[in-house]
Design an enzyme around this catalytic site. Sequence first.
Site, PDB file in Angstrom:
ATOM      1  CB  CYS A 121      -0.917   0.004   1.214  1.00  0.00           C
ATOM      2  SG  CYS A 121      -1.916   1.486   1.342  1.00  0.00           S
ATOM      3  N   PRO A 263       0.821  -8.000 -27.133  1.00  0.00           N
ATOM      4  CG  PRO A 263       1.549 -10.222 -27.264  1.00  0.00           C
ATOM      5  CD  PRO A 263       0.646  -9.318 -26.479  1.00  0.00           C
ATOM      6  N   GLY A 264       1.505  -6.420 -30.122  1.00  0.00           N
ATOM      7  CA  GLY A 264       0.959  -5.705 -31.264  1.00  0.00           C
ATOM      8  C   GLY A 264      -0.016  -4.594 -30.955  1.00  0.00           C
TER       9      GLY A 264
END
Length: 278
Positions: A121, A263-264
């Site tokens: 925290c 990804p991509g």
Amino acid sequence: MNNILSEEVLNVTDFTTSRQLTLWKREDLQSPQLDDVAEEVPVALVYNGISHVVMMASPKDLTHFAMGFSLSEGIIDSPREIYGMDVVPSCNGLEVQIDLSSRRFMGLKARRRALAGRTGCGVCGVEQLNDIGKPVQPLPFSQTFNLGNLDRALKHLNDFQPTGKLTGCTHAAAWVMPSGELAGGHEDVGRHVALDKLLGRRATEGEEWRQGAALVSSRASYEMVQKSAMCGVEILFAVSAATTLAVEVAERCNLTLVGFCKPGRATIYTHPQRLIAD
């Protein structure tokens, strides 16, 4: 005190406990069997004999955690202001005993706060709501990153979660080189602690860690943006989303914040001018 680069030499099994659990699969309640559960222990950061904060954390890479917390919370400006550290057991957990410069210790005593730890925290113990989102020096625009190299980093982020592979219970934070190679990474049951470990590691590594970006396996909260900016990190990639306050803080301190990294694809929240899309 040991050298500040000293680390606990332990095996991954030191960070898990085998417990008897009952597994349920559809139409099949299995008999109890042993499985791995991640360790979570109270870790006190003790500066010159005075306990400043207690955080719940995974019991490894704690000198990196202490260094990163000290930098990201503004307790120190440079690793040179910590003269040494020891990690020692206490009755209920672990202590990192930190030998802090006299000047910094005087400043710490002036702003001392007691944090009672929930898992990682970053807000516990802040005395006033006005202390949230404290001013951060605006970052320069000295870094660029080719988003085409991010896929490589995402593919290997899990390599830095050995405990997570066993338990499914840790967050990761890693340093991504401009090439997409991961220079190093850390894991913890708390996402803020994992990031502090990475920031502490970066502060004590060589010049090659000055270029690149931070990558976290979690969401991006305002504390993570603020910690990154305090340590001079210009680009923060997160696998999950960012909060509204994280976006506001990133905009204000000139940090490039990117979420939903897959990804991509990715979502760029702030300051896209540092990013190259190939």
